[in-house]
Design an enzyme around this catalytic site. Sequence first.
Site, short mmCIF file in Angstrom:
data_model
loop_
_atom_site.label_atom_id
_atom_site.label_comp_id
_atom_site.label_asym_id
_atom_site.label_seq_id
_atom_site.Cartn_x
_atom_site.Cartn_y
_atom_site.Cartn_z
N SER A 129 0.82 -1.20 0.00
CA SER A 129 0.00 0.00 0.00
C SER A 129 0.87 1.27 0.00
O SER A 129 1.71 1.45 -0.88
CB SER A 129 -0.96 -0.05 1.19
OG SER A 129 -1.95 0.95 1.09
N ASP A 223 -10.08 -2.90 -5.70
CA ASP A 223 -9.18 -1.95 -5.03
C ASP A 223 -9.12 -0.69 -5.89
O ASP A 223 -8.69 -0.74 -7.05
CB ASP A 223 -7.79 -2.58 -4.89
CG ASP A 223 -6.79 -1.70 -4.18
OD1 ASP A 223 -7.12 -0.53 -3.86
OD2 ASP A 223 -5.66 -2.17 -3.95
N HIS A 253 -8.13 -4.45 -1.56
CA HIS A 253 -6.81 -3.91 -1.24
C HIS A 253 -6.04 -4.86 -0.31
O HIS A 253 -6.62 -5.47 0.58
CB HIS A 253 -7.02 -2.55 -0.56
CG HIS A 253 -5.79 -1.77 -0.34
ND1 HIS A 253 -4.96 -1.37 -1.37
CD2 HIS A 253 -5.23 -1.29 0.80
CE1 HIS A 253 -3.95 -0.67 -0.87
NE2 HIS A 253 -4.09 -0.62 0.44
#
Length: 280
Positions: A129, A223, A253
Amino acid sequence: MSAEAVRTRVARSARRPASHLPPRSLGRVAEVSRTFVGAWPVYDVSPLGAEPAVRVLYVHGGGYVDELVRPHWALIRTLVERAGARVVVPAYVLAPRGTADRSVPAAADLLSGLIEGGGAGGTVLVGDSAGAGLALAAAQWLRDRTGAQPSRIVLISPWLDVTMSHPDQEAIEAGDPMLARPGLREAGRLYAGTLAAEDPRVSPLRGSFAGLAPLTVFTGTRDVLSTDSRELLRRARADGAEVEFHEEPGLPHVYPLLPVPEGRAARERIVALVREAADG
């Protein structure tokens, strides 16, 4: 999250910072130590009673405003146990105190130290991320200054462009169970500090991919940040970089951190890549 929710979260963290300590159970399988590199606490996690076969720099996600959490430590444990890796884990200073102009060079210095430090095997750079964005920016920074690169770069659901301006994101956001653009834009603004959101130190998708180590990317179609991964694939290949690309239909995600079959398969692939660096 909304922008207001991010600001509230940051204010709460300023009053009562969250812990980034590893779970006690990690000590059953690994030697865990902590030092400070500048203002950053940096954890060093190595196999218990064995020489590590490879080095990993792991940069955690959390929108640049959240600390390490249990799923991060679970992946770190997997890399230590399954790949025999020494994993170096910076608990970098969070936004708004920690901004890209300082965080990227600091992460690049950590990466350089691992690459040059010698020992068995190679060095793999892993990030998820926001941590994947910081990791990629650090690799670009290091390439531009010394030409050095790790053996491989592994990016898990990377956040690579904090402007959140891709035209496909609105439609994807409607089905994303975890992320929303207003909160991401606010977190990105805090992390950018005095830099423009388009600066490659903040949004490494806008930097060059030429001369980088081979890249492996994991993303899911639910995502909102999957557009960053797809753009990375296009731009990196145009720059002549090697990219191994995994996109899982219907998954959210950071799915490689989740206890689902596709997550386990992704972790198996990451372990295999780290082992390859040990052999290489």
